[in-house]
Design an enzyme around this catalytic site. Sequence first.
Site, PDB file in Angstrom:
ATOM      1  N   GLU A 138     -66.987  -9.861  -3.374  1.00 46.33           N
ATOM      2  CA  GLU A 138     -67.918  -9.391  -2.351  1.00 46.33           C
ATOM      3  C   GLU A 138     -68.645 -10.574  -1.719  1.00 46.33           C
ATOM      4  OE1 GLU A 138     -72.041  -8.026  -1.013  1.00 46.33           O
ATOM      5  OE2 GLU A 138     -71.438  -9.516  -2.507  1.00 46.33           O
ATOM      6  N   ASP A 196     -68.048 -10.138  -8.805  1.00 44.90           N
ATOM      7  CA  ASP A 196     -68.302 -11.579  -8.722  1.00 44.90           C
ATOM      8  C   ASP A 196     -69.780 -11.903  -8.653  1.00 44.90           C
ATOM      9  OD1 ASP A 196     -68.194 -10.323  -6.152  1.00 44.90           O
ATOM     10  OD2 ASP A 196     -68.050 -12.281  -5.188  1.00 44.90           O
TER      11      ASP A 196
END
Length: 414
Positions: free
Chosen positions: A173, A82
């Site tokens: 994350e 991400d």
Amino acid sequence: MDIRQELISRFFRYAAIESQSNARATCLPSSPGQAALAALIADEMRVLGLADVRVDEHAIVTGVKRGNRPEAPAIGFIAHLDTVDVGLSPFIRPQILRFDGKDLCLNAKDDIWLRVGEHPEILGWTGEDMIVSDGTSVLGADNKAAIAVIMTLLARLDQQTHGDVFVAFVPDEEIGLRGAKALDLARFPCDFAYTIDCCELGEVVLETFNAASAEIVFTGVSAHPMSAKGSLVNPLTMAIDFIAQFDRNDTPEHTADRQGFFWFKDLVAHDSEATLTCLIRDFDSDGFNQRKRRIAEVAERVRSTYPTGNIRYQVTDTYRNIATSLAHDDRAARLLFDAMDGLQIDRKLIPMRGGTDGAVLSARGIPTPNFFTGAYNFHSRYEFLPIPAFESSFEVALGVCRLAVMSISPNCLT
């Protein structure tokens, strides 16, 4: 294709897939683009000859590059899929600009400039090519530069003597290390691992916060104001009284280096109930535990002030300082330092005032320090990635794999 071109090509390919995480979502992954990126990476891993390539229901990608020295320690590399949501466009349009010591125009149409006076850290890269965004988004080198480094490493390992190299790419994350927490360690059975995340050339993270979150729920007594005297208990007032028991200088905006803090982040209230959330951070384990006890102590104190109201709370550990794990097994750190020394890269050890996927893995039994991608100003439209620093990140990853073999047999390096 030489290493520089491969790194750039991979980065542009991965950046083209929108994979911004969504903190409001409860599913894992929190956005469909992360699953799309996971599928692409898995396909490339299969082409590169990795074994046991798998994408699970959470878009967690795992696989292993089998080595020709099975007695060498098994090394892991992990990166996240991400990019962060900071209110900018989720669509990244990277470009390469030569920095000549003057302000860089990222976007002429929107008049967006990376100005030297505001970002003097760029001056150390005068005369070099930079990867930057068009100023409407973050660059996403956090963490697609790491994905490019790891995938380029996997493509080049056939030319090296190496042990087994396990890789994992995880979602979300940026919104609580969710992917690392869901990673099936049976599919990542390495002796130690490395995250490659953010950070300028030479930066190494061997320490992170210990982290926890607290949710405190205040239950009041609602009443009409005409008859409220002596009966109404305002849960919002209870929450404010709770916050007032804490030192206003013991907060993120008043602390630095290895100082911990309490961060009251969210308060939602109505006539009968208020819910307060707090983040707890401390590098020191004893200090961390004392902070968690402080939540309970203040809750009891406020409860006694409002005998007809109620307070309940829950404190949940989020991640642990990776230094605790590395103290028991320092092989990963020693190999990393040796690789950097061999490349004449100065070490810049920083206590990370945050967490990495490595903090989760370290707490789960896999010592996992972090080293640099080479990028600067992450989580910003002014993020930039000097290409020589990007190359150095790859060289360190390759060096670690080569030195791991040397650690068992000094004559087997090719």
